[in-house]
Design a protein around this motif. Structure first.
Motif: not given
Length: 403
Positions: A291-309
């Motif tokens: 199932a999809a994550w909500d847009p703002a929650g997705s931004i927050q999670r992506m910001a925590q993925w160290q070394g990814h982006f």
């Protein structure tokens, strides 16, 4: 009748059918149009394209355009060449929504046909993709959120096709946020459109599996960047930039990605952009197995993925779609719930929202549009909320019903 002429013989009133050489060598998103703007003529004469094809049935012919004229005085200096193809004027989210919805439907059919050809082993011609990329870019220029938000609402059956359209739109928006020129923006959009073409070479039972993939199936899916790259390269009609994004959009800055475990500056800018756009659309969309994550929650999670982006690319991406993207459920200081319906370019934390529910009374309230950037709003966002936790099953209908 089609006629090939030297570019230097072009005159206003002619109908351009096509330009010789690569589509990346000229300054236009389109190649078929009546040449009626002196700025376009000046841009063509200076861009290095040696020859063009004109359609004399739809515009002026060489002879007609070169009728004898009275002797002219000394030739004046040529005027400076303005930037070609000035984009459309910015419009409100609601004004673009209907046009974006029509474009989503056309895009779905176009990409299904495009990817169907790829599945049959037929070459993809980049220039044939350009009209669709142009339409997407025009919509993004009018309002960056409308098409991106609608493309997120894909079904499980058309996920692969609409994911490509969404990533195309996200890449265009990100390219403009990063200050890339129109030619580079065009390449970014094309790369986004074609980045997942390798999925067409995957077994359908793996591609559409409703549950989690096992190790063997995951290994098969991880081959899609290479399979797509090989298919596009063999066709010989796609620029190197799109090939690169197709092959490397799953690489990570720390070297833990695939297929080549590139790291840092070894990954091109467009591939780093593609990595961000691909992941964001994937995690905010319903897929066969998740199932999809909500847009703002997705931004927050992506910001925590160290070394990814790439941090700078990711920050530009957030600026392009907002900290609270359209469709985000937020709680206001007043205790009311609202859904974000439009961004404010001047401030990422004060979007336009549609208020519809009270957390105090636990009841709906009269719907109200509220621009949080205006001092008179007397309210602010204090956090984001989960639509699932509140039992809101039709939240998308709230932001799509934009007055």
């Amino acid at each position: 009748m089609l006629k090939k002429i030297q570019t230097r013989d072009l005159k206003l009133g002619m109908y351009l059918q096509s330009l010789e050489g690569s589509w990346l060598s000229h300054p236009f998103w389109k190649t078929r149009f009546v040449l009626d703007d002196p700025a376009d003529l000046a841009a063509l004469l200076s861009c290095g394209v040696p020859a063009v094809w004109i359609d004399t049935a739809r515009g002026a012919d060489v002879v007609a355009a070169s009728a004898p004229a009275a002797p002219a005085p000394a030739v004046a200096a040529a005027p400076p060449i303005p930037a070609p193809e000035v984009g459309p004027a910015r419009v409100a989210f609601g004004d673009e929504l209907a046009r974006a919805a029509q474009l989503v439907n056309r895009s779905r059919q176009a990409v299904m046909h495009l990817f169907g050809e790829a599945r049959l082993g037929r070459a993809i011609d980049a220039e044939q993709c350009l009209p669709l990329v142009h339409e997407v870019a025009q919509s993004v220029a009018r309002n960056p959120s409308a098409l991106v938000s609608l493309a997120r609402l894909k079904t499980k059956d058309d996920y692969t096709y609409m994911h490509s359209v969404a990533v195309c739109a996200l890449m265009v928006a990100l390219a403009r946020q990063l200050g890339l020129d129109e030619a580079e923006t065009r390449e970014a959009g094309l790369a986004g459109l074609l980045h997942d073409v390798g999925k067409m070479m995957m077994p359908l039972e793996v591609l559409n599996k409703p549950g989690a993939l096992d190790d063997a199936e995951f290994a098969v899916m991880r081959s899609h960047p290479v399979r797509g790259f090989e298919a596009l390269r063999e066709g010989g009609l796609v620029p190197l930039s799109a090939l690169d994004v197709c092959l490397h959009h799953h690489e990570k800055m720390d070297g833990s990605g695939y297929p080549e475990r590139l790291q840092g500056e070894q990954i091109s800018l467009l591939a780093r952009m593609g990595a961000v756009c691909d992941v964001y659309d994937a995690i905010t969309s319903n897929r066969p197995y998740k199932a999809a994550w909500d847009p703002a929650g997705s931004i927050q999670r992506m910001a925590q993925w160290q070394g990814h982006f790439d941090p700078q690319v990711f920050q530009a991406f957030v600026r392009s779609i907002g900290i609270f993207p359209v469709g985000t459920l937020v709680k206001l200081a007043s205790g009311r719930l609202a859904v974000v319906v439009e961004q404010n370019a001047s401030s990422l934390v004060t979007p336009v929202v549609r208020v519809f529910y009270s957390t105090k009374s636990k009841l709906p309230v009269p719907v109200q549009m509220l621009d949080l950037a205006l001092p008179a709003s007397n309210d602010k966002i204090v956090g984001r909320e989960s639509a699932r936790d509140w039992g809101f099953t039709h939240l998308d209908e709230v932001w799509m019903r934009h007055a």
